[in-house]
Design an enzyme around this catalytic site. Structure first.
Site, short mmCIF file in Angstrom:
data_model
loop_
_atom_site.label_atom_id
_atom_site.label_comp_id
_atom_site.label_asym_id
_atom_site.label_seq_id
_atom_site.Cartn_x
_atom_site.Cartn_y
_atom_site.Cartn_z
N HIS A 183 -8.53 -3.01 -7.15
CA HIS A 183 -8.27 -2.26 -6.31
C HIS A 183 -9.30 -1.96 -5.26
CE1 HIS A 183 -5.73 -0.34 -4.13
NE2 HIS A 183 -6.11 0.57 -3.48
N TYR B 255 -17.49 14.44 -14.17
CA TYR B 255 -16.90 15.44 -15.18
C TYR B 255 -16.04 15.30 -15.72
CZ TYR B 255 -20.65 17.31 -12.68
OH TYR B 255 -22.04 18.17 -11.70
N ARG C 107 1.01 -1.18 0.40
CA ARG C 107 -0.43 0.12 0.03
C ARG C 107 0.72 1.38 0.24
NH1 ARG C 107 -4.93 0.07 4.37
NH2 ARG C 107 -5.04 -1.72 3.13
#
Length: 759
Positions: free
Chosen positions: A82, A126, A36
Site C-alpha cells: 500500500h 511505541y 480505496r
C-alpha cells in the site's frame, strides 16, 4: 545516431482540454471508488484494511503469538502492498483495534490506542499489535485455493483479492467512506442476528423483507446506546439501503448479572436529592466533546435546570449530571440534553458496497445477504475443488507406493542393477513419472510392513473423502446444508450468551417527543427593566423601586421603568403600529447604560417607541391611533418570532399609534379623551378584538385628535392624579353624564380633570 534521437515534442498530443480532463478524472474517480473508499461486499474490507491484516498474517502475528511493533506492520504495508502515507495506514490499523470503533475488533493492540474521550493513539514506534481470533476467522481458507491472488503495485509480491473466511464482516463491523460522487455508511450489527437472517434466506430464498426484520433488528453499535426510531422506520431504511437512524445515549446506574444496564439513570442521594448518570453515549461521539457541550450549556445559561456535569468514568462511562434543584423534572432534563447536545445523533444509513463484480451499488438487506451467501458458496466450491485436486495428487502417489510394496523385491533389484531404473520401473509396472520419482525418493526406514498398512488406510480414507466432496460439488442442496452447519457453528461462537456476542444497543422506540419551550429553561429571577427616551434598554437585578435614579447618557433620560421576571417577554410598540418582542433574560445588565434597542430588533429609523409592556399569557391591550380609531388585541397575537417584528395597527401618513394600555381582567368600560378636552365612556364590549387593522371609531372629533384612552371598572369610577407633588388622586364615581355609545363626540370632563388631557 541521428535516427536514434527522438524529439520529446513528438510525444505531445493535441486534444481538447475538456475531454482530456474528463478522461483522467474518470480514471481517478473509478480508482477511488473501487480501490480505496468502498468496502467489498464479500469480506467487508477496504484495500487498506485488507492489506494491513494480510501483512500481519505474513508476519505470523497470531492471537496466541507475540506482539510486534506497529511500526513494523505499517512499514511492511506501505513498503510491499500500500504505497501511501504511513499516518493514514496507522490510523486505519488503530481503528481496527479500538473496541469503541469496531464491534468485533480485528487487531489486538498493546499500548495506547486512543480512547473514547477523543485522545489519539501513541506513535507507532511505541505501540504493538497482533491479530484477533475474529481476524483469523475472516482469513480462514487463504491457503486452500479459495480466492485469487493479485500482484502488488510493483509486481514483487502477491496479495489476496478478498478474504474468504465465513464471517459477515461487512454488516458485523460496518464501514464508512467517501469516494468520488458517492459515499458509504454502514453501522455494525450483531453477528447472531446476521446469521439468523442468513439462515432464513437460505431456507426460503423468497422470504419477504419483513420476515428478515423479525430476526434482524437493526444496528448493534460497539458503544451501545439506544436506537429510538420505530421498527417501521428502521425496516424501511434497510429495505432500500438508505435511511436515517436516531441513536441516543443511555441513562443507567448499574449492570445486571447478564451484563445489561439497569434503571433509568436516576441515582437517589437522600433528602429528596438526585442526580442523573449517563452510562453509554452514541456511536462516534467523543466523550470529552460531549461533556464540553454540556458544560457550555451550563456556562451560557442555556440549560439553567442543570447545575453541574462531572466525568467519573473508569473503564466504563459514567457522566454525572447534577440538577439545579430536586424539583427539576428528570424527563425534561433528558429531553433537553437530547435536543441540545450530541447525546442524540443521527446515523445516516447508506449500504453502498462493491459487489462480486466490483460494481458499486446501494443494496437492500435482502439482496446484500443473498449476494454474500452466493459468494460464500462460491468460496466453498473453490475450496472443495482445491481439496479434490490435492486428494487426486496424493492418491496418485499412494497407488504408486502400494505397487512398490507389492513388488518390493523386484523394485529393489531394478534399482540395484539398472543404470536408469526409472524408465524400467515405469514400463514394467505402469507407473507415472511422479509415482516412479516418489518411489525412488523413498527412505529405507519406510520399507516396513506397518507403513504399508498405513498407506492403505490413508488411501481408503481419501477415496471416501473424495466421494463426499464430489457429491458436494454436484448437489446445491448439500452446499446449502454445509453452509448452514458452518453458520450455526459461527453463531454458537458469537451467540447472545457470549461476552462478545451479547447485543449492546437496545432497539426501543422512543415515546413521542415532549413539547416544551426553551423558555422553560430560563432561570426565573426578578429584574427591573429600564428603557430610556433615546431607546437604550437594560435590566437591573431585583425589583428596585420604580423611582430609583438610574444613570443615563448626557441628553437622555428615563422613559419606562417596570418590574419583570427573567422568564418574561417584553412587548415594544412603535408609533408605526409594529410590535417587537424581547426576552427579559437577554437584556444587558444595568452596570452601564445598556444597549440600543435597535441592535436587538430591526426598527424603522423614523419610528418612535410608544410603549413597553410585559407580556401576560391571554392578556389584552387597548390600542388606539391619534385619529380616535382603535381596537383590543390579544397579547398572544402580538408576539413576534423574528427581529422584523409584527405589523398590528395599520397606519398611513398622518396616522400613528398613540395609546397602548393593558386591559385588566375586571375592566368593563373604556374612557377616551380628545385633544378638544371632550370625554366619552362606553362599554368595553363595543370594542372589537382584532389581530391586525385600524379598528373602529372610539371618539368622533371635529378638530384635533385623540389625547388619551384607558379601561376601567365602571362601579369603581374614574381615577386621576391631582396636580403638584402631593401624590393624591381624585375619583369620580358618577360617570353617567359621560356614558354614551362608542363613537360619540363626548362632553367636557369632571371638574379638576388634568389640563394635559391624560388619565
Amino acid at each position: 545516431m541521428a535516427d536514434d534521437f527522438k524529439d520529446p515534442f513528438d510525444a505531445i498530443v493535441d486534444a481538447p482540454f475538456d475531454s482530456a480532463l474528463s478522461e483522467r478524472y474518470l480514471v481517478y474517480a473509478l480508482s477511488t471508488i473501487t480501490a480505496r473508499s468502498l468496502p467489498d461486499l464479500r469480506d467487508g474490507l477496504k484495500p487498506v484494511h485488507r492489506r494491513l491484516l494480510w501483512a500481519m498474517r505474513q508476519l505470523k502475528l497470531d492471537p496466541n503469538g507475540a506482539f510486534k511493533k506497529s511500526a513494523r506492520v505499517v512499514g511492511d504495508v506501505i513498503g510491499k502492498y500500500h504505497p501511501h502515507g504511513d499516518a493514514s495506514v496507522y490510523d486505519a490499523m488503530v481503528r481496527l483495534a479500538q473496541d469503541f470503533a469496531l464491534r468485533y475488533p480485528l487487531v489486538e493492540g498493546q499500548g495506547n490506542f486512543g480512547n473514547i474521550d477523543g485522545d489519539n493513539a501513541a506513535a507507532y514506534r511505541y505501540t504493538e499489535a497482533r491479530l484477533t481470533a475474529t481476524a483469523i476467522r475472516l482469513m480462514a481458507g487463504l491457503d486452500e485455493g479459495t480466492v485469487d491472488f493479485l500482484p502488488t503495485y510493483n509486481g514483487e509480491e502477491q496479495e489476496p483479492e478478498i478474504f474468504p473466511g465465513l464471517f459477515p464482516n461487512l454488516l458485523a463491523n460496518g464501514a464508512s467512506g467517501i469516494a468520488v460522487g458517492m459515499a458509504t455508511n454502514i453501522p455494525s450489527h450483531n453477528v447472531a442476528e446476521i446469521v439468523d437472517a442468513t439462515l432464513l434466506l437460505i431456507d426460503n430464498p423468497h422470504a419477504e423483507h419483513a420476515q428478515l426484520m423479525e430476526v434482524f433488528h437493526g444496528p448493534d453499535f460497539p458503544t451501545g446506546g439506544v436506537v429510538v426510531d420505530s421498527p417501521t422506520a428502521i425496516s424501511a431504511a434497510y429495505e432500500t439501503g438508505r435511511g436515517s437512524i436516531r441513536v441516543r445515549g443511555r441513562f443507567s446506574t448499574g449492570r445486571a448479572e447478564d451484563g445489561t444496564w439497569e434503571g433509568s439513570g436516576i441515582e437517589r442521594l437522600g433528602s429528596g436529592q438526585w442526580q442523573l448518570v449517563i452510562s453509554e453515549i452514541p456511536y462516534m461521539v467523543q466523550k470529552g466533546k460531549l461533556i464540553e457541550q454540556i458544560a457550555a450549556l451550563i456556562g451560557d445559561k442555556k440549560l439553567p435546570i442543570l447545575e453541574d456535569v462531572r466525568d467519573e468514568s473508569d473503564e466504563h462511562i459514567r457522566i454525572v449530571l447534577v440538577p439545579k434543584s430536586r424539583n427539576v423534572d428528570p424527563e425534561l432534563l433528558k429531553e433537553s440534553l437530547y435536543r441540545l447536545t450530541d447525546l442524540e445523533t443521527r446515523f445516516g444509513l447508506n449500504l453502498n458496497v462493491l459487489d462480486s463484480q466490483r460494481t458499486p451499488g446501494v443494496l437492500g438487506l435482502k439482496l446484500l445477504l443473498q449476494e454474500w451467501v452466493v459468494s460464500q458458496i462460491d468460496i466453498m466450491l473453490r475450496r472443495t475443488q482445491h481439496r479434490l485436486d490435492k486428494i487426486a495428487a496424493r492418491l496418485e502417489l499412494l497407488e504408486g507406493y502400494i505397487i512398490a510394496y507389492l513388488n518390493l523385491d523386484r523394485i529393489i533389484e531394478i534399482i540395484r542393477t539398472e543404470d536408469e531404473p526409472k524408465p524400467v520401473m515405469m514400463a514394467e509396472f505402469g507407473l507415472t513419472d511422479r509415482q516412479a520419482e516418489a518411489i525412488l525418493n523413498m527412505r529405507l526406514r519406510s520399507l516396513r510392513k506397518l507403513e504399508e498398512m498405513e498407506l492403505r488406510r490413508e488411501h481408503d480414507a481419501l477415496l471416501a473423502e473424495q466421494d463426499d466432496l464430489n457429491k458436494l460439488l454436484e448437489s446445491p442442496a448439500r452446499q446449502r446444508t454445509r453452509l448452514k452447519r458452518e453458520l450455526a457453528a459461527l453463531r454458537k461462537e458469537y451467540g447472545p450468551e457470549t461476552a462478545l456476542g451479547r447485543r449492546r444497543t437496545t432497539i426501543a422506540e422512543a415515546a413521542p417527543t415532549r413539547e416544551f419551550s426553551m423558555d422553560a429553561m430560563i432561570e426565573k429571577e426578578p429584574v427591573t427593566v429600564v428603557l430610556s427616551a433615546r431607546g437604550w434598554i437594560r435590566a437591573a437585578k431585583g425589583h428596585l423601586p420604580l423611582d430609583t435614579e438610574f444613570k443615563f447618557k448626557e441628553g437622555d433620560g428615563p422613559a419606562w421603568v417596570l418590574h419583570a421576571q427573567t422568564t418574561d417577554k417584553l412587548l415594544v410598540a412603535l408609533d408605526n403600529g409594529r410590535f417587537y418582542t424581547l426576552g427579559a433574560d437577554k437584556l444587558p445588565g444595568a452596570r452601564g447604560f445598556g444597549e440600543p434597542i435597535r441592535t436587538m430588533v430591526d426598527i424603522d429609523p423614523d419610528a418612535h417607541i410608544m410603549a413597553l409592556v410585559v407580556y401576560r399569557p391571554k392578556g389584552q391591550l387597548l390600542l388606539a391611533a391619534n385619529t380616535g380609531r382603535g381596537f383590543a388585541a390579544e397579547m398572544d397575537e402580538l408576539l413576534a418570532e423574528t427581529r422584523k417584528g409584527r405589523g398590528v395597527v395599520s397606519t398611513k401618513p398622518g396616522v400613528s399609534l398613540k395609546i397602548v394600555r393593558e386591559i385588566a381582567p375586571k375592566h368593563d368600560h373604556v374612557a377616551v379623551v380628545g385633544e378638544n378636552r371632550k370625554l366619552v365612556i362606553f362599554a368595553l364590549s363595543e370594542v372589537p378584538i382584532l389581530a391586525k387593522g385600524q379598528g373602529v371609531t372610539l371618539q368622533r372629533y371635529r378638530d384635533g385628535g385623540l389625547s388619551d384612552a384607558i379601561t376601567l371598572k365602571l362601579e369603581d369610577g374614574l381615577t386621576w392624579a391631582m396636580g403638584g407633588e402631593t401624590g393624591r388622586t381624585r375619583v369620580e364615581k358618577d360617570l353617567l353624564p359621560w356614558k354614551v355609545a362608542r363613537g360619540a363626540a363626548g362632553r367636557l370632563p369632571p371638574v379638576g380633570f388634568p389640563r394635559d388631557n391624560t388619565f
